[in-house]
Design an enzyme around this catalytic site. Structure first.
Site, PDB file in Angstrom:
ATOM      1  N   GLY A 168      -9.204   4.186   6.413  1.00 54.06           N
ATOM      2  CA  GLY A 168      -8.837   5.583   6.644  1.00 54.06           C
ATOM      3  C   GLY A 168      -7.402   5.781   7.085  1.00 54.06           C
ATOM      4  O   GLY A 168      -6.827   6.837   6.844  1.00 54.06           O
ATOM      5  N   PHE A 169      -6.825   4.767   7.716  1.00 60.07           N
ATOM      6  CA  PHE A 169      -5.479   4.939   8.269  1.00 60.07           C
ATOM      7  C   PHE A 169      -4.680   3.644   8.156  1.00 60.07           C
ATOM      8  O   PHE A 169      -5.239   2.560   8.319  1.00 60.07           O
ATOM      9  CB  PHE A 169      -5.553   5.338   9.755  1.00 60.07           C
ATOM     10  CG  PHE A 169      -6.315   6.608   9.963  1.00 60.07           C
ATOM     11  CD1 PHE A 169      -5.661   7.840   9.913  1.00 60.07           C
ATOM     12  CD2 PHE A 169      -7.694   6.592  10.179  1.00 60.07           C
ATOM     13  CE1 PHE A 169      -6.373   9.021  10.072  1.00 60.07           C
ATOM     14  CE2 PHE A 169      -8.414   7.779  10.340  1.00 60.07           C
ATOM     15  CZ  PHE A 169      -7.753   8.994  10.289  1.00 60.07           C
ATOM     16  N   GLY A 170      -3.385   3.791   7.932  1.00 59.19           N
ATOM     17  CA  GLY A 170      -2.493   2.639   7.983  1.00 59.19           C
ATOM     18  C   GLY A 170      -2.061   2.373   9.417  1.00 59.19           C
ATOM     19  O   GLY A 170      -2.384   3.141  10.320  1.00 59.19           O
ATOM     20  N   GLY A 171      -1.381   1.260   9.609  1.00 56.50           N
ATOM     21  CA  GLY A 171      -0.755   0.989  10.902  1.00 56.50           C
ATOM     22  C   GLY A 171      -1.676   0.533  12.012  1.00 56.50           C
ATOM     23  O   GLY A 171      -1.298   0.567  13.179  1.00 56.50           O
ATOM     24  N   GLY A 206       0.776  -2.338   3.984  1.00 58.35           N
ATOM     25  CA  GLY A 206       1.394  -1.015   3.961  1.00 58.35           C
ATOM     26  C   GLY A 206       2.592  -0.976   4.881  1.00 58.35           C
ATOM     27  O   GLY A 206       3.746  -1.065   4.458  1.00 58.35           O
ATOM     28  N   HIS A 264      -1.066  -1.107  -4.419  1.00 54.86           N
ATOM     29  CA  HIS A 264      -2.357  -0.732  -3.832  1.00 54.86           C
ATOM     30  C   HIS A 264      -2.347   0.770  -3.558  1.00 54.86           C
ATOM     31  O   HIS A 264      -1.478   1.276  -2.845  1.00 54.86           O
ATOM     32  CB  HIS A 264      -2.560  -1.531  -2.545  1.00 54.86           C
ATOM     33  CG  HIS A 264      -3.876  -1.328  -1.886  1.00 54.86           C
ATOM     34  ND1 HIS A 264      -5.024  -1.975  -2.295  1.00 54.86           N
ATOM     35  CD2 HIS A 264      -4.236  -0.553  -0.834  1.00 54.86           C
ATOM     36  CE1 HIS A 264      -6.036  -1.606  -1.519  1.00 54.86           C
ATOM     37  NE2 HIS A 264      -5.582  -0.740  -0.625  1.00 54.86           N
ATOM     38  N   ASP A 269      -7.181  -6.316   3.516  1.00 52.60           N
ATOM     39  CA  ASP A 269      -6.463  -5.044   3.649  1.00 52.60           C
ATOM     40  C   ASP A 269      -6.548  -4.543   5.082  1.00 52.60           C
ATOM     41  O   ASP A 269      -7.640  -4.270   5.582  1.00 52.60           O
ATOM     42  CB  ASP A 269      -7.111  -4.039   2.674  1.00 52.60           C
ATOM     43  CG  ASP A 269      -6.445  -2.666   2.666  1.00 52.60           C
ATOM     44  OD1 ASP A 269      -5.372  -2.506   3.271  1.00 52.60           O
ATOM     45  OD2 ASP A 269      -7.022  -1.768   2.017  1.00 52.60           O
ATOM     46  N   SER A 272       0.838  -1.203   0.000  1.00 54.65           N
ATOM     47  CA  SER A 272       0.000   0.000   0.000  1.00 54.65           C
ATOM     48  C   SER A 272       0.872   1.252   0.000  1.00 54.65           C
ATOM     49  O   SER A 272       1.648   1.501   0.930  1.00 54.65           O
ATOM     50  CB  SER A 272      -0.914  -0.002   1.230  1.00 54.65           C
ATOM     51  OG  SER A 272      -1.551   1.250   1.318  1.00 54.65           O
ATOM     52  N   MET A 301      -8.465   8.606  -0.741  1.00 56.53           N
ATOM     53  CA  MET A 301      -9.376   8.998   0.351  1.00 56.53           C
ATOM     54  C   MET A 301      -9.835  10.429   0.141  1.00 56.53           C
ATOM     55  O   MET A 301      -9.017  11.290  -0.215  1.00 56.53           O
ATOM     56  CB  MET A 301      -8.657   8.922   1.698  1.00 56.53           C
ATOM     57  CG  MET A 301      -8.092   7.567   2.021  1.00 56.53           C
ATOM     58  SD  MET A 301      -7.242   7.614   3.611  1.00 56.53           S
ATOM     59  CE  MET A 301      -6.520   5.988   3.647  1.00 56.53           C
ATOM     60  N   MET A 321     -11.992  -5.426   4.425  1.00 59.87           N
ATOM     61  CA  MET A 321     -11.184  -4.581   5.308  1.00 59.87           C
ATOM     62  C   MET A 321     -11.001  -5.311   6.636  1.00 59.87           C
ATOM     63  O   MET A 321     -11.984  -5.717   7.275  1.00 59.87           O
ATOM     64  CB  MET A 321     -11.869  -3.233   5.579  1.00 59.87           C
ATOM     65  CG  MET A 321     -11.961  -2.286   4.389  1.00 59.87           C
ATOM     66  SD  MET A 321     -10.389  -1.959   3.568  1.00 59.87           S
ATOM     67  CE  MET A 321      -9.435  -1.217   4.897  1.00 59.87           C
ATOM     68  N   HIS A 358      -8.005   1.632  -4.470  1.00 58.59           N
ATOM     69  CA  HIS A 358      -9.009   1.424  -3.425  1.00 58.59           C
ATOM     70  C   HIS A 358      -9.657   2.780  -3.144  1.00 58.59           C
ATOM     71  O   HIS A 358      -9.025   3.662  -2.561  1.00 58.59           O
ATOM     72  CB  HIS A 358      -8.287   0.846  -2.193  1.00 58.59           C
ATOM     73  CG  HIS A 358      -9.144   0.691  -0.988  1.00 58.59           C
ATOM     74  ND1 HIS A 358      -8.617   0.382   0.248  1.00 58.59           N
ATOM     75  CD2 HIS A 358     -10.493   0.772  -0.808  1.00 58.59           C
ATOM     76  CE1 HIS A 358      -9.596   0.296   1.132  1.00 58.59           C
ATOM     77  NE2 HIS A 358     -10.745   0.547   0.520  1.00 58.59           N
ATOM     78  N   MET A 413     -11.790   5.087  -1.286  1.00 58.52           N
ATOM     79  CA  MET A 413     -12.504   5.368  -0.034  1.00 58.52           C
ATOM     80  C   MET A 413     -13.112   6.750  -0.184  1.00 58.52           C
ATOM     81  O   MET A 413     -12.669   7.743   0.415  1.00 58.52           O
ATOM     82  CB  MET A 413     -11.523   5.291   1.146  1.00 58.52           C
ATOM     83  CG  MET A 413     -11.214   3.857   1.536  1.00 58.52           C
ATOM     84  SD  MET A 413      -9.745   3.718   2.559  1.00 58.52           S
ATOM     85  CE  MET A 413      -8.507   3.664   1.278  1.00 58.52           C
ATOM     86  N   ASP A 450      -4.474   3.899  -2.163  1.00 57.74           N
ATOM     87  CA  ASP A 450      -5.615   4.278  -1.327  1.00 57.74           C
ATOM     88  C   ASP A 450      -6.036   5.709  -1.603  1.00 57.74           C
ATOM     89  O   ASP A 450      -5.353   6.654  -1.194  1.00 57.74           O
ATOM     90  CB  ASP A 450      -5.228   4.157   0.153  1.00 57.74           C
ATOM     91  CG  ASP A 450      -5.076   2.718   0.589  1.00 57.74           C
ATOM     92  OD1 ASP A 450      -6.047   1.949   0.456  1.00 57.74           O
ATOM     93  OD2 ASP A 450      -3.982   2.361   1.066  1.00 57.74           O
TER      94      ASP A 450
HETATM   95  C1  DX5 Z   1      -6.572   1.755   5.176  1.00 58.46           C
HETATM   96  C2  DX5 Z   1      -6.028   1.391   3.834  1.00 58.46           C
HETATM   97  C3  DX5 Z   1      -4.961   0.384   3.822  1.00 58.46           C
HETATM   98  C4  DX5 Z   1      -3.729   0.753   4.584  1.00 58.46           C
HETATM   99  C5  DX5 Z   1      -3.130  -0.523   5.108  1.00 58.46           C
HETATM  100  O1  DX5 Z   1      -7.676   2.546   4.989  1.00 58.46           O
HETATM  101  O2  DX5 Z   1      -7.074   0.882   3.018  1.00 58.46           O
HETATM  102  O3  DX5 Z   1      -4.633  -0.015   2.495  1.00 58.46           O
HETATM  103  O4  DX5 Z   1      -2.769   1.424   3.796  1.00 58.46           O
HETATM  104  O5  DX5 Z   1      -2.107  -0.213   5.970  1.00 58.46           O
HETATM  105  P1  DX5 Z   1      -1.465  -1.279   6.958  1.00 58.46           P
HETATM  106  O6  DX5 Z   1      -0.969  -2.414   6.102  1.00 58.46           O
HETATM  107  O7  DX5 Z   1      -0.376  -0.508   7.609  1.00 58.46           O
HETATM  108  O8  DX5 Z   1      -2.541  -1.725   7.891  1.00 58.46           O
HETATM  109 ZN    ZN Z   2      -6.508   0.059   1.068  1.00 56.10          ZN
END
Ligand code: DX5
Ligand code: ZN
Length: 220
Positions: free
Chosen positions: A142-145, A197, A33, A175, A9, A37, A137, A66, A68, A35
């Site tokens: 909305g957020f990574g990590g 990601g 990938h 994801d 990602s 948003m 999902m 993706h 969002m 994202d």
């Molecule tokens: C979240 C995104 C993901 C995100 C995943 O809204 O859709 O694609 O980047 O990040 P990780 O792998 O860090 O959970």
């Molecule tokens: Zn995503």
């Protein structure tokens, strides 16, 4: 099942050096990938069409976008023109995606549906046959990590059973929170495309992290 696919990602990449980051992971991964948003469907804004077209010449990886966004069907020609190969849209944003799927295909895009952790499998199952992929999902979008939500695996199992019974070639993607520990569980449940990601781009050595993730899911 066909080869398992890794989709790093871009959200977790170092934006100071996207070219270096993308070309470094390219040999180890299958899709990129992306994202998108809008700050409305999710409480965050990431990047959009100018960034997609800007990075398109850097790689031949499939661009897996993706969306969002609240109106995910609004920019399909522009996304295709920018270099997207597939789009996934949230069922929560578009409860009947029949027309959007047709519009995506008219623009040469593969079409996929996404569902949030709390959305039941039944919300997307009527539309699996018009989808090239379904994305579950395993975190709130909305957020990574964030941490992986194992309860989502039951839906992945349902989807795998559904596509096998009907002999469909639908990709099943997951994801959010995918790591060396959670990835094998997602694959065991039936996912064949893993988004990661933080685990890939957040690592000190992203190609080595991608290779390690592949070894973990291929059991080598
Ligand atoms: C979240 C995104 C993901 C995100 C995943 O809204 O859709 O694609 O980047 O990040 P990780 O792998 O860090 O959970
Ligand atoms: Zn995503």
């Amino acid at each position: 099942m066909a080869r398992l696919k890794l989709a790093p990602s871009l959200l977790a990449a170092d934006f100071r050096c996207l070219e270096r980051q993308i070309t470094a992971v390219e040999p180890e991964v299958d899709w990129l990938h992306i994202d998108v948003m809008d700050g409305h469907f999710v409480p965050n804004i990431s990047f959009g069409i100018p960034v997609i077209s800007g990075i398109r010449p850097l790689t031949t990886l499939r661009f897996d976008c993706h969306l969002m966004t609240t109106n995910p069907d609004a920019y399909l020609p522009e996304l295709a023109e920018a270099g997207a190969d597939s789009v996934t849209m949230h069922i929560e944003a578009m409860p009947d995606p029949t027309d959007a799927a047709a519009l995506a295909r008219e623009n040469g895009l593969a079409f996929g549906l996404v569902c949030n952790p709390a959305t039941p499998f039944g919300a997307i199952s009527p539309f699996i046959e018009i989808s090239d992929l379904v994305l579950f999902m395993s975190v709130e979008p909305g957020f990574g990590g964030q941490s992986f939500m194992p309860e989502v695996l039951a839906k992945v199992e349902q989807a795998r059973e559904w596509v096998e019974e009907r002999e469909l070639a639908t990709d099943i993607q997951i994801d959010g929170g995918i790591t060396i520990e959670t990835a094998p569980k997602a694959v065991a449940a039936g996912a064949n495309v893993l988004v990661a990601g933080t685990t890939i781009f957040g690592a000190e050595d992203p190609p080595a992290a991608a290779a390690e993730l592949r070894r973990a899911i291929e059991g080598k």
